[in-house]
Design a protein around this motif. Structure first.
Motif, short mmCIF file in Angstrom:
data_model
loop_
_atom_site.label_atom_id
_atom_site.label_comp_id
_atom_site.label_asym_id
_atom_site.label_seq_id
_atom_site.Cartn_x
_atom_site.Cartn_y
_atom_site.Cartn_z
N GLY A 1 0.79 -1.15 -0.18
CA GLY A 1 0.09 0.01 -0.20
C GLY A 1 0.76 1.32 0.25
N PHE A 2 0.45 1.86 0.49
CA PHE A 2 0.75 3.71 0.47
C PHE A 2 0.73 3.95 2.26
N PHE A 3 2.11 4.42 2.53
CA PHE A 3 2.33 4.95 3.74
C PHE A 3 3.17 6.29 3.86
N GLU A 4 2.40 6.90 4.85
CA GLU A 4 3.06 7.82 5.24
C GLU A 4 4.43 7.78 6.58
N VAL A 5 5.17 8.81 6.00
CA VAL A 5 6.57 8.48 7.07
C VAL A 5 5.67 9.54 8.82
N VAL A 6 5.96 9.09 9.35
CA VAL A 6 5.11 9.67 10.90
C VAL A 6 6.43 10.77 11.64
N GLY B 1 19.38 5.56 5.71
CA GLY B 1 20.54 4.68 6.60
C GLY B 1 19.67 4.18 7.71
N ALA B 2 18.75 4.67 8.26
CA ALA B 2 18.23 4.28 9.67
C ALA B 2 17.41 2.98 9.62
N SER B 3 17.88 2.20 11.01
CA SER B 3 17.45 0.85 11.12
C SER B 3 15.93 0.80 11.62
N ALA B 4 15.56 1.77 12.13
CA ALA B 4 13.88 1.69 11.73
C ALA B 4 13.56 2.78 11.65
N PHE B 5 12.06 3.27 11.09
CA PHE B 5 11.67 3.89 11.56
C PHE B 5 9.87 4.06 10.86
N GLU B 6 8.78 4.77 11.53
CA GLU B 6 7.78 4.73 11.22
C GLU B 6 7.15 4.93 10.53
N VAL B 7 5.72 4.86 10.16
CA VAL B 7 4.99 5.10 9.24
C VAL B 7 3.78 4.74 9.33
N ARG B 8 2.44 5.00 8.82
CA ARG B 8 1.50 5.25 9.05
C ARG B 8 0.42 4.88 7.22
N CYS B 9 -0.01 3.50 7.43
CA CYS B 9 -0.59 3.09 6.10
C CYS B 9 -1.89 4.53 5.96
N CYS B 10 -2.15 4.98 4.76
CA CYS B 10 -2.96 5.50 4.48
C CYS B 10 -4.47 5.23 4.44
N LEU B 11 -4.65 3.07 4.30
CA LEU B 11 -5.71 2.68 4.31
C LEU B 11 -6.36 2.68 5.79
N SER B 12 -5.33 1.61 6.38
CA SER B 12 -5.50 1.26 7.39
C SER B 12 -4.99 2.68 8.64
N GLU C 1 -0.18 2.04 12.55
CA GLU C 1 1.20 3.16 12.32
C GLU C 1 1.80 1.92 12.57
N HIS C 2 3.06 1.61 11.58
CA HIS C 2 3.75 0.47 11.93
C HIS C 2 5.68 0.98 12.13
N VAL C 3 5.93 -0.56 12.63
CA VAL C 3 7.32 0.43 12.88
C VAL C 3 8.61 -0.88 11.41
N VAL C 4 9.00 0.25 11.05
CA VAL C 4 9.62 -0.23 9.48
C VAL C 4 11.20 -0.73 9.83
#
Length: 176
Positions: free
Chosen positions: A98-103, A109-120, A123-126
């Protein structure tokens, strides 16, 4: 956002399993199907970046045989896989495209970051399996692609157990 040792190990395993799955999907038994999917990808959108990556993703995540099995189903039957590798591959089949917005602000080079799914709106840690490939990301930037669930330790804080650790799957495109 930093990952602890268990989380880093899970992401490392995800990278190994992903590479092994791609090698499996691009091996001679799947050549005919992969060639057809590659032609379809190029015919559908000749300007799409990395049509070979898209074809492999379609073979792994969308293609079904007459018995309704998938390439991943066949992959997890390999006797050389460990139970952890089988669990990881099975988790990949449950990925979210899907499409995800960076939070939050994310350095390159980040080892992890958060995104929010535009449909649901979840928030997910990636945790990318290739952090060097992650550019600096600003809040509000959009990513289009696939998140593959990583079984094992979660990356979210305990009070936010709905935040699961995912790793970037396949090809991603950055949208502004």
């Amino acid at each position: 956002m930093d990952l602890d040792r268990k989380q880093r190990d899970a992401v490392r395993l995800a990278g190994v399993v992903k590479e092994t799955m791609v090698d499996f999907a691009t091996s001679p038994p799947f050549e005919r199907h992969l060639r057809r999917l590659l032609r379809e990808s190029v015919d559908r959108d000749p300007h799409l970046p990395d049509p070979d990556v898209r074809a492999v993703e379609r073979l792994l995540f969308e293609f079904r045989y007459d018995d309704d099995s998938t390439v991943i189903d066949r992959f997890v039957r390999l006797p050389a896989l460990t139970p952890a590798e089988r669990d990881m591959a099975t988790g990949f089949a449950q990925g979210v495209e899907g499409f995800f917005e960076v939070v939050a602000e994310t350095p390159s080079g980040a080892s992890a970051f958060e995104v929010r799914c535009c449909l649901s709106d979840l928030e997910h840690v990636v945790a990318p399996t290739e952090p060097a490939g992650v550019p600096a990301l600003s809040p509000g930037a959009f990513l289009a692609g696939r998140l593959n669930r990583s079984p094992g330790p979660t990356c979210g804080r305990p009070a936010e157990s709905w935040k699961c650790c995912h790793h970037l799957g396949g090809s991603w495109s950055l949208k502004w």
